[in-house]
Design a protein around this motif. Structure first.
Motif, PDB file in Angstrom:
ATOM      1  N   GLN A 223      36.533  35.666  22.640  1.00 33.68           N
ATOM      2  CA  GLN A 223      36.094  34.656  23.602  1.00 33.68           C
ATOM      3  C   GLN A 223      35.157  35.279  24.631  1.00 33.68           C
ATOM      4  N   VAL A 224      34.141  34.502  25.034  1.00 40.51           N
ATOM      5  CA  VAL A 224      33.143  34.969  25.990  1.00 40.51           C
ATOM      6  C   VAL A 224      33.016  33.955  27.119  1.00 40.51           C
ATOM      7  N   ARG A 225      32.928  34.458  28.348  1.00 40.63           N
ATOM      8  CA  ARG A 225      32.789  33.623  29.550  1.00 40.63           C
ATOM      9  C   ARG A 225      31.398  33.836  30.135  1.00 40.63           C
ATOM     10  N   LEU A 226      30.835  32.785  30.704  1.00 39.86           N
ATOM     11  CA  LEU A 226      29.444  32.820  31.159  1.00 39.86           C
ATOM     12  C   LEU A 226      29.315  32.292  32.580  1.00 39.86           C
ATOM     13  N   TYR A 227      28.615  33.050  33.402  1.00 41.05           N
ATOM     14  CA  TYR A 227      28.260  32.599  34.753  1.00 41.05           C
ATOM     15  C   TYR A 227      26.747  32.418  34.814  1.00 41.05           C
TER      16      TYR A 227
ATOM     17  N   TRP B 298      37.988  39.919  39.899  1.00 41.51           N
ATOM     18  CA  TRP B 298      36.892  40.604  40.595  1.00 41.51           C
ATOM     19  C   TRP B 298      36.153  39.685  41.563  1.00 41.51           C
ATOM     20  N   GLY B 299      36.232  38.375  41.373  1.00 47.81           N
ATOM     21  CA  GLY B 299      35.481  37.461  42.232  1.00 47.81           C
ATOM     22  C   GLY B 299      33.987  37.563  42.047  1.00 47.81           C
ATOM     23  N   VAL B 300      33.551  37.868  40.825  1.00 50.40           N
ATOM     24  CA  VAL B 300      32.124  38.049  40.552  1.00 50.40           C
ATOM     25  C   VAL B 300      31.345  36.767  40.822  1.00 50.40           C
ATOM     26  N   ASP B 301      31.917  35.622  40.463  1.00 51.59           N
ATOM     27  CA  ASP B 301      31.219  34.348  40.657  1.00 51.59           C
ATOM     28  C   ASP B 301      31.020  34.029  42.131  1.00 51.59           C
ATOM     29  N   GLU B 302      32.054  34.215  42.932  1.00 52.31           N
ATOM     30  CA  GLU B 302      31.915  33.949  44.373  1.00 52.31           C
ATOM     31  C   GLU B 302      30.920  34.911  45.024  1.00 52.31           C
ATOM     32  N   THR B 303      30.992  36.171  44.650  1.00 53.48           N
ATOM     33  CA  THR B 303      30.067  37.160  45.215  1.00 53.48           C
ATOM     34  C   THR B 303      28.626  36.816  44.865  1.00 53.48           C
ATOM     35  N   LEU B 304      28.371  36.480  43.606  1.00 52.65           N
ATOM     36  CA  LEU B 304      27.010  36.170  43.193  1.00 52.65           C
ATOM     37  C   LEU B 304      26.520  34.846  43.771  1.00 52.65           C
ATOM     38  N   ASN B 305      27.404  33.886  43.964  1.00 53.45           N
ATOM     39  CA  ASN B 305      26.994  32.646  44.642  1.00 53.45           C
ATOM     40  C   ASN B 305      26.518  32.942  46.059  1.00 53.45           C
ATOM     41  N   ASP B 306      27.234  33.831  46.752  1.00 52.12           N
ATOM     42  CA  ASP B 306      26.826  34.210  48.110  1.00 52.12           C
ATOM     43  C   ASP B 306      25.490  34.952  48.091  1.00 52.12           C
ATOM     44  N   LEU B 307      25.310  35.834  47.138  1.00 58.25           N
ATOM     45  CA  LEU B 307      24.054  36.590  47.055  1.00 58.25           C
ATOM     46  C   LEU B 307      22.886  35.671  46.707  1.00 58.25           C
ATOM     47  N   ALA B 308      23.121  34.687  45.852  1.00 58.46           N
ATOM     48  CA  ALA B 308      22.072  33.728  45.520  1.00 58.46           C
ATOM     49  C   ALA B 308      21.707  32.887  46.737  1.00 58.46           C
ATOM     50  N   ALA B 309      22.722  32.456  47.489  1.00 59.96           N
ATOM     51  CA  ALA B 309      22.479  31.625  48.670  1.00 59.96           C
ATOM     52  C   ALA B 309      21.696  32.374  49.730  1.00 59.96           C
ATOM     53  N   SER B 310      21.886  33.690  49.818  1.00 56.23           N
ATOM     54  CA  SER B 310      21.182  34.493  50.818  1.00 56.23           C
ATOM     55  C   SER B 310      19.861  35.048  50.292  1.00 56.23           C
ATOM     56  N   GLY B 311      19.504  34.698  49.064  1.00 58.66           N
ATOM     57  CA  GLY B 311      18.231  35.133  48.506  1.00 58.66           C
ATOM     58  C   GLY B 311      18.189  36.580  48.075  1.00 58.66           C
ATOM     59  N   GLN B 312      19.350  37.230  47.918  1.00 59.25           N
ATOM     60  CA  GLN B 312      19.360  38.649  47.576  1.00 59.25           C
ATOM     61  C   GLN B 312      19.355  38.916  46.074  1.00 59.25           C
TER      62      GLN B 312
ATOM     63  N   GLU C   7      30.144  27.303  38.347  1.00 62.30           N
ATOM     64  CA  GLU C   7      29.070  27.968  37.609  1.00 62.30           C
ATOM     65  C   GLU C   7      29.572  28.741  36.388  1.00 62.30           C
ATOM     66  N   VAL C   8      30.896  28.834  36.220  1.00 63.80           N
ATOM     67  CA  VAL C   8      31.497  29.592  35.123  1.00 63.80           C
ATOM     68  C   VAL C   8      31.957  28.649  34.021  1.00 63.80           C
ATOM     69  N   THR C   9      31.610  28.975  32.788  1.00 64.37           N
ATOM     70  CA  THR C   9      32.096  28.235  31.625  1.00 64.37           C
ATOM     71  C   THR C   9      32.622  29.215  30.587  1.00 64.37           C
TER      72      THR C   9
ATOM     73  N   HIS D  55      33.084  43.716  30.698  1.00 70.31           N
ATOM     74  CA  HIS D  55      34.253  43.758  29.826  1.00 70.31           C
ATOM     75  C   HIS D  55      35.457  43.142  30.545  1.00 70.31           C
ATOM     76  N   ASP D  56      36.578  43.033  29.827  1.00 73.08           N
ATOM     77  CA  ASP D  56      37.800  42.471  30.414  1.00 73.08           C
ATOM     78  C   ASP D  56      37.502  41.133  31.083  1.00 73.08           C
ATOM     79  N   GLY D  57      36.871  40.238  30.321  1.00 73.54           N
ATOM     80  CA  GLY D  57      36.387  38.979  30.883  1.00 73.54           C
ATOM     81  C   GLY D  57      37.442  38.151  31.569  1.00 73.54           C
ATOM     82  N   GLN D  58      38.704  38.293  31.172  1.00 71.42           N
ATOM     83  CA  GLN D  58      39.777  37.528  31.812  1.00 71.42           C
ATOM     84  C   GLN D  58      39.910  37.853  33.295  1.00 71.42           C
ATOM     85  N   ASN D  59      39.468  39.060  33.682  1.00 65.30           N
ATOM     86  CA  ASN D  59      39.635  39.509  35.066  1.00 65.30           C
ATOM     87  C   ASN D  59      38.405  39.288  35.944  1.00 65.30           C
ATOM     88  N   VAL D  60      37.322  38.805  35.357  1.00 63.41           N
ATOM     89  CA  VAL D  60      36.042  38.804  36.069  1.00 63.41           C
ATOM     90  C   VAL D  60      35.899  37.638  37.041  1.00 63.41           C
TER      91      VAL D  60
END
Length: 278
Positions: A48-52, A86-100, A30-32, A70-75
């Motif tokens: 440079q900008v990263r998008l989820y 930070w694992g933002v993508d994995e966390t948000l995938n889980d939250l989306a799957a659970s409907g939260q 989901e990240v580009t 900020h600090d997009g390299q670490n997100v």
């Protein structure tokens, strides 16, 4: 806006290093990385900008709230992170799957050797002249309009947040005060108020918009003046009349100043920021 930019290493808090060949990418599908680097008005550089995008974005016609980080390299990606992601993508995938929660995240890479000035709204004797105002204007006036034009976003301030750690926490607090019409929520993680010097009093005396949501986080083992500073600013925010139900302060006694701590806090913070009014 054609030149791609790769950040150089900077051995400072919450920084980054360039991707190494022996480091495997951990970013979700989901990240580009947006193909065009964004010119930064007034700073004579590009970024440079990263998008989820949420997992269901491609099969829906919904519009989504947006979080700028900020600090997009670490997100999103251990391969580009300085000391873990930070694992933002994995966390948000889980939250989306659970409907939260379904959320778009826009992560702006830091400027390596420029990081300490770009993320600081106050001049600093050691690091140099502040560029924080221009950096925040870049997000509000260049990056956000592009994202709103090219993706299905809920573009109003109520559905737009900004979040970062360390210097990123400092500039996130500054951004919501400077652009209340753009950002309605801020995740202020381990803010480096020390870098603002005497101007830290500005954060104490500048009230946030009445409807703004502010989430302060600090680790108890971050050292120096980190904990006293955030508690001083938080108490000032409350004493100025900002509603307690629109303000959170979470101190984790045994947490240190690192990506692992911020990763652990992200889920709690993002759920509160984007669901607090439901």
């Amino acid at each position: 806006m054609r030149q791609l930019v790769l950040a150089l290493p900077l051995v400072l808090m919450a920084c980054t290093e360039p991707q190494q060949q022996n480091k495997v990418s951990t970013a979700a599908v989901e990240v580009t990385v947006l193909k065009e680097a964004f010119e930064m008005p007034g700073l004579n550089r590009s970024r440079q900008v990263r998008l989820y995008l949420p997992p269901g974005y491609g099969t829906s016609d919904k519009s989504y709230p947006v979080l700028y980080m900020h600090d997009g390299q670490n997100v999103f990606d251990n391969a580009t992170a300085y000391a873990g992601e930070w694992g933002v993508d994995e966390t948000l995938n889980d939250l989306a799957a659970s409907g939260q929660l379904e959320l778009i995240v826009v992560a702006i890479d830091n400027g390596a050797e420029k990081r300490m000035t770009e993320l600081n709204p106050a001049d600093h004797a050691e690091f140099g002249k502040a560029e924080g105002k221009a950096y925040v204007e870049f997000i509000a006036n260049t990056v956000k309009p592009y994202i709103d034009q090219h993706y299905r976003t809920l573009a109003d301030a109520e559905h737009t947040g900004i979040m970062g750690s360390s210097m990123g926490g400092l500039i996130s607090h500054y951004a919501i005060l400077q652009f209340p019409q753009v950002f309605g929520k801020a995740g202020i993680f381990s803010p480096s108020y020390w870098a603002a010097g005497q101007q830290v009093s500005w954060f104490e005396n500048q009230p946030a918009a009445q409807e703004a949501l502010l989430y302060f986080y600090m680790g108890g083992k971050e050292g120096d003046s980190m904990v006293p500073d955030v508690e001083r600013v938080y108490q000032a925010v409350i004493s100025k009349g900002h509603a307690t139900e629109q303000t959170q302060y979470h101190l984790v006694a045994d947490a240190e100043h690192n990506e692992a701590a911020w990763r652990n806090e992200f889920k709690t913070a993002v759920l509160w920021l984007f669901n607090a009014r439901k």
